[in-house]
Design an enzyme around this catalytic site. Structure first.
Site, PDB file in Angstrom:
ATOM      1  N   SER A  24       0.832  -1.207   0.000  1.00  0.00           N
ATOM      2  CA  SER A  24       0.000   0.000   0.000  1.00  0.00           C
ATOM      3  C   SER A  24       0.862   1.251   0.000  1.00  0.00           C
ATOM      4  O   SER A  24       0.606   2.199  -0.757  1.00  0.00           O
ATOM      5  CB  SER A  24      -0.919  -0.004   1.225  1.00  0.00           C
ATOM      6  OG  SER A  24      -1.838  -1.069   1.171  1.00  0.00           O
ATOM      7  N   HIS A  50      -2.927   6.627   3.487  1.00  0.00           N
ATOM      8  CA  HIS A  50      -3.176   5.188   3.657  1.00  0.00           C
ATOM      9  C   HIS A  50      -4.484   4.950   4.403  1.00  0.00           C
ATOM     10  O   HIS A  50      -5.233   4.013   4.084  1.00  0.00           O
ATOM     11  CB  HIS A  50      -1.999   4.575   4.420  1.00  0.00           C
ATOM     12  CG  HIS A  50      -2.129   3.116   4.690  1.00  0.00           C
ATOM     13  ND1 HIS A  50      -2.588   2.612   5.881  1.00  0.00           N
ATOM     14  CD2 HIS A  50      -1.857   2.037   3.909  1.00  0.00           C
ATOM     15  CE1 HIS A  50      -2.590   1.299   5.831  1.00  0.00           C
ATOM     16  NE2 HIS A  50      -2.146   0.911   4.655  1.00  0.00           N
TER      17      HIS A  50
END
Length: 227
Positions: A24, A50
């Site tokens: 990610s 995130h």
């Protein structure tokens, strides 16, 4: 056979979780493109992206010049206080990460005396919660996280200006349409207390939690991954 090393308290606790998180962050770094932040600041902004999948935070997030350094210094000293405007912030924080640095969390938004004072004085619970924290001597040297209530941030700004309160760091990210952008614009003018903020209407408890977790990871140092 040697057992695998225990994961850092500032990282995912399973190998699969860490792999997803690492991927990610790599995607965020690739898609974010150029940004104006130094490495410490970007660690905070990246963690906020995130948590929200909102790339507008690359640009909307602003830092007092001493914000990251002040936050890390406070955490590394240990035994600091964290005062939040709402319980959602405390609910989102990792107890293990807080314990790692002896960070003691407080919030008073639902206390009966806070509600009674707000009703009696015609203010908000958020205002009275910050006044209660100040009366208890909790704000000086504390990390203050505000994600929901612009009036909490306005009250902290008043306490700084009128009563000389000096938090270690303000993470000022109230979300909303009434006084949210304005309260953060006022925070941006403060020079004597370090701050991190999200300009405009965007913000929220999730972003405050992400910023705090990013600072905790940075404070852990090179022996623990910044994740």
């Amino acid at each position: 056979m040697n057992s695998p090393a225990a994961p850092s308290v500032t990282a995912q606790v399973t190998r699969a979780g860490r792999a997803i998180e690492d991927e990610s962050f790599a995607i965020i770094d690739a898609e974010a493109g150029p940004h104006p932040y130094d490495p410490g600041q970007w660690a905070v902004v990246r963690r906020m992206i995130h948590a929200s999948a909102d790339f507008d935070l690359n640009g909307l997030t602003a830092f007092h010049p001493r914000a990251v350094a002040a936050g890390l210094a406070a955490l590394r000293r240990g035994g600091r206080l964290l005062v939040a405007d709402v319980g959602m912030i405390l609910a989102g924080l990792s107890p293990a990460r807080l314990a790692r640095f002896g960070l003691r969390p407080y919030q008073f938004i639902a206390d009966p005396d806070v509600i009674a004072q707000a009703q009696a004085q015609g203010t908000t619970r958020a205002v009275q919660a910050m006044r209660k924290a100040q009366a208890m001597g909790l704000l000086d040297g504390a990390i203050i996280g505000i994600g929901n209530a612009p009036t909490a941030l306005l009250e902290v700004l008043r306490l700084i200006a009128e009563e000389g309160v000096r938090p270690a760091l303000i993470i000022g990210m109230p979300v909303g349409f009434v006084s949210a952008a304005e309260s953060k614009a006022m925070l941006a003018e403060v020079t004597e207390v370090p701050w991190v903020l999200v300009q405009g209407r965007k913000g929220g408890a999730t972003l405050v939690v992400a910023a705090i977790h990013a600072l905790l990871a940075l404070a852990a140092g090179p022996d623990e991954p910044v994740a």
